[in-house]
Design a protein around this motif. Structure first.
Motif, PDB file in Angstrom:
ATOM      1  N   ALA A  19     -26.534  27.840  -2.702  1.00  0.00           N
ATOM      2  CA  ALA A  19     -25.558  28.787  -2.143  1.00  0.00           C
ATOM      3  C   ALA A  19     -25.937  29.209  -0.727  1.00  0.00           C
ATOM      4  O   ALA A  19     -25.110  29.187   0.193  1.00  0.00           O
ATOM      5  CB  ALA A  19     -25.441  30.020  -3.040  1.00  0.00           C
ATOM      6  N   TYR A  20     -27.197  29.582  -0.540  1.00  0.00           N
ATOM      7  CA  TYR A  20     -27.657  29.983   0.795  1.00  0.00           C
ATOM      8  C   TYR A  20     -27.594  28.816   1.772  1.00  0.00           C
ATOM      9  O   TYR A  20     -27.161  28.957   2.915  1.00  0.00           O
ATOM     10  CB  TYR A  20     -29.090  30.524   0.729  1.00  0.00           C
ATOM     11  CG  TYR A  20     -29.196  31.909   0.159  1.00  0.00           C
ATOM     12  CD1 TYR A  20     -28.851  33.019   0.915  1.00  0.00           C
ATOM     13  CD2 TYR A  20     -29.652  32.110  -1.134  1.00  0.00           C
ATOM     14  CE1 TYR A  20     -28.959  34.301   0.391  1.00  0.00           C
ATOM     15  CE2 TYR A  20     -29.758  33.377  -1.673  1.00  0.00           C
ATOM     16  CZ  TYR A  20     -29.414  34.475  -0.901  1.00  0.00           C
ATOM     17  OH  TYR A  20     -29.512  35.733  -1.423  1.00  0.00           O
ATOM     18  N   ALA A  47     -23.854  27.862   2.694  1.00  0.00           N
ATOM     19  CA  ALA A  47     -23.243  28.865   3.571  1.00  0.00           C
ATOM     20  C   ALA A  47     -23.807  28.754   4.985  1.00  0.00           C
ATOM     21  O   ALA A  47     -23.060  28.714   5.967  1.00  0.00           O
ATOM     22  CB  ALA A  47     -23.472  30.273   3.019  1.00  0.00           C
ATOM     23  N   LEU A  98     -21.433  27.363   8.253  1.00  0.00           N
ATOM     24  CA  LEU A  98     -21.129  28.187   9.426  1.00  0.00           C
ATOM     25  C   LEU A  98     -21.836  27.653  10.665  1.00  0.00           C
ATOM     26  O   LEU A  98     -21.250  27.586  11.745  1.00  0.00           O
ATOM     27  CB  LEU A  98     -21.507  29.652   9.188  1.00  0.00           C
ATOM     28  CG  LEU A  98     -21.117  30.600  10.332  1.00  0.00           C
ATOM     29  CD1 LEU A  98     -19.610  30.570  10.592  1.00  0.00           C
ATOM     30  CD2 LEU A  98     -21.594  32.018  10.034  1.00  0.00           C
ATOM     31  N   ALA A 134     -24.791  33.743   8.139  1.00  0.00           N
ATOM     32  CA  ALA A 134     -24.148  33.316   6.891  1.00  0.00           C
ATOM     33  C   ALA A 134     -25.036  33.615   5.694  1.00  0.00           C
ATOM     34  O   ALA A 134     -24.556  34.051   4.643  1.00  0.00           O
ATOM     35  CB  ALA A 134     -23.820  31.827   6.947  1.00  0.00           C
ATOM     36  N   GLN A 135     -26.334  33.389   5.854  1.00  0.00           N
ATOM     37  CA  GLN A 135     -27.238  33.661   4.740  1.00  0.00           C
ATOM     38  C   GLN A 135     -27.342  35.156   4.446  1.00  0.00           C
ATOM     39  O   GLN A 135     -27.455  35.552   3.287  1.00  0.00           O
ATOM     40  CB  GLN A 135     -28.611  33.051   5.013  1.00  0.00           C
ATOM     41  CG  GLN A 135     -28.546  31.533   4.954  1.00  0.00           C
ATOM     42  CD  GLN A 135     -29.900  30.884   4.961  1.00  0.00           C
ATOM     43  OE1 GLN A 135     -30.828  31.351   5.606  1.00  0.00           O
ATOM     44  NE2 GLN A 135     -30.018  29.787   4.248  1.00  0.00           N
ATOM     45  N   VAL A 152     -24.312  35.991   2.373  1.00  0.00           N
ATOM     46  CA  VAL A 152     -24.496  35.588   0.973  1.00  0.00           C
ATOM     47  C   VAL A 152     -25.425  36.574   0.263  1.00  0.00           C
ATOM     48  O   VAL A 152     -25.151  37.017  -0.851  1.00  0.00           O
ATOM     49  CB  VAL A 152     -25.047  34.144   0.866  1.00  0.00           C
ATOM     50  CG1 VAL A 152     -25.460  33.818  -0.565  1.00  0.00           C
ATOM     51  CG2 VAL A 152     -24.017  33.145   1.354  1.00  0.00           C
TER      52      VAL A 152
END
Length: 168
Positions: free
Chosen positions: A78-79, A82, A86, A116-117, A120
């Protein structure tokens, strides 16, 4: 057909190189949590400039997915997705503007990756308090972006466009 096969093979090699750099980077101690140099992005910057954003997106997506499966977990996926998405979007837009150097594009990519991270993390942790960590990550992303941009720029300049142009 031969040209497409050669391009696929070269992008496969780029993906493998990015994965190896991810693995190597896992042995480098982090100064602060969540802050890495981003060694695989040397390859992503190279692919972006030599093959364009679709190829860079493919290499990045495959690298993040495989590295998460091999060495990480669902959260690292997920990280990673994302940050990579971006970062690539920002780098692509700046690259197409033809106004920024490779280093400038890389710095923007590093900073946007961290942003982005953080987004998240704020979502997962259900708190906005994590945003206070962003200035540290912006400084780190800027410094890492400079290093990655310099390395990517050297790779781009040392592998002539004519070498990769026949594989596009």
């Amino acid at each position: 057909m031969k040209q497409k096969t050669q391009t696929t093979a070269l992008l496969g090699l780029c993906t493998a190189a990015a994965m190896i750099l991810s693995y190597v980077e896992s042995f480098i101690p982090s100064i602060t949590p969540g802050l890495k140099i981003g060694l695989p992005n040397v390859v992503i910057v190279f692919v972006l400039y030599r093959f364009g954003w679709p190829a860079a997106a493919a290499v990045s997506l495959v690298r993040v997915g495989l590295v998460s499966i091999l060495f990480g977990n669902v959260m690292s996926l997920a990280y990673g997705l994302a940050g990579a998405a971006l970062s690539l979007l920002v780098m692509t837009l700046l690259c197409k503007a033809h106004f920024f150097s490779v280093v400038g594009v890389s710095v923007a990519g590093g900073v946007s990756h961290n942003a982005a991270q953080i987004a998240v993390a704020a979502t997962v942790m259900r708190t906005t308090q994590i945003v206070y960590y962003l200035p540290i990550l912006i400084i780190g992303g800027t410094l890492a972006g400079i290093v990655i941009g310099l390395a990517g720029g050297m790779l781009i300049s040392r592998l002539p466009a004519s070498l990769t142009a026949k594989w596009r």
